[in-house]
Design a protein around this motif. Sequence first.
Motif, short mmCIF file in Angstrom:
data_model
loop_
_atom_site.label_atom_id
_atom_site.label_comp_id
_atom_site.label_asym_id
_atom_site.label_seq_id
_atom_site.Cartn_x
_atom_site.Cartn_y
_atom_site.Cartn_z
N UNK A 105 8.23 9.02 -13.48
CA UNK A 105 8.28 7.69 -12.91
C UNK A 105 7.25 6.82 -13.60
N UNK A 106 7.40 5.50 -13.49
CA UNK A 106 6.46 4.56 -14.11
C UNK A 106 5.78 3.73 -13.03
N UNK A 107 4.47 3.64 -13.13
CA UNK A 107 3.69 2.89 -12.14
C UNK A 107 4.03 1.39 -12.22
N UNK A 108 4.06 0.75 -11.06
CA UNK A 108 4.34 -0.68 -11.00
C UNK A 108 3.02 -1.45 -10.90
N UNK A 109 2.83 -2.43 -11.81
CA UNK A 109 1.59 -3.23 -11.79
C UNK A 109 1.83 -4.59 -11.15
N UNK A 110 2.44 -4.60 -9.98
CA UNK A 110 2.69 -5.87 -9.30
C UNK A 110 3.89 -6.58 -9.91
#
Length: 368
Positions: free
Chosen positions: A24-29
Amino acid sequence: MGAAGSKLEKALGDQFPEGERYFGLENFGNTCYCNSVLQALYFCVPFREQLLEYYSSNKSTGDAEENLLTCLADLFTQISSQKKKTGVIAPKRFVQRLKKQNELFRSYMHQDAHEFLNFLLNELVDILEKEAQAAKSDQETSPPEKMVNGPKNAQANGSHKDPLVTWVHKNFQGILTNETRCLRCETVTARDETFFDLSLDIEQNSSITSCLKNFSSTETLNAEDKFFCDKCCSLQEAQKRMKIKKPPHILVIHLKRFKYIEQLGRYKKLSYRVVFPLELKLSNTVEDAESEYSLFAVVVHVGSGPNHGHYVSLVKSHNHWLFFDDENVEMIDESAVQTFFGSAQEYSSNTDHGYILFYESLGTSNKS
């Protein structure tokens, strides 16, 4: 993601593909527009392999200037070389570079995944073309004794007939031909243009096949829209149509779900049900030969309007379908893909609609 990751590993069990990674890929807002497209591109195997190859062959130079291409190559390498099979990665460098490169993506507002995909592919092409130009001028300024094949190469490179074809072009570029037939003298004027994706108008309760037929349908040019025919040297009634001259290896279809409504003075999301098949036959090509494609990724827009919402992606990898929602990755059944076709009624609680479709040519993938 620990629990979710181990759940995915358990679900796949012995069938977990050798050497594959599901991260998964982290969400930066509000960076879901970016994450969903990156997942689709990561599982576009020929593109991923060429990007990883680019990374390993350029790593040795060491002094390569950071750009969007090096950041993407670095991210894909990071995912593919993980010891663990599942987990979460933060695409921080890539997102920072993207924001630095294009002010459009700097705000925390809802962005458009299709605009991002378009910008990214064009940016990668620009970088590769500049690198090729730089390499060519280095070669031309090399000392004569090193240029064994100098004159021959210089001649070939000097002819500006063919534009440079990068591996991004080889994957995504197709050619459209715009044919206009003068109804007086029957002369056909054809003009070619390249594309990385096809943007299709959509209608309620339709299919990709019917959208493609509409895209290539004949339009009559008359009244104030008459066509200037070079042979007749005057304005004439004509028929115009767009056909696919050369289908791409990876066919990207963008459904125009956001339409400007003049009465409202804003964009509205069309939640129309548009059926997209798992296997697509492209028959409206110039040669009238059928090209067969297989669906491998879908970027989904979740939400009722264009200025807010969320993006997720569905990906087919080694005959399994996976659902990527930022940090979360889970297995889904192939039949679940149908739930993203859209809504048959205008007002529906389901707001998860297929927005960008990625198809791979079966003909070329079998040969490679």
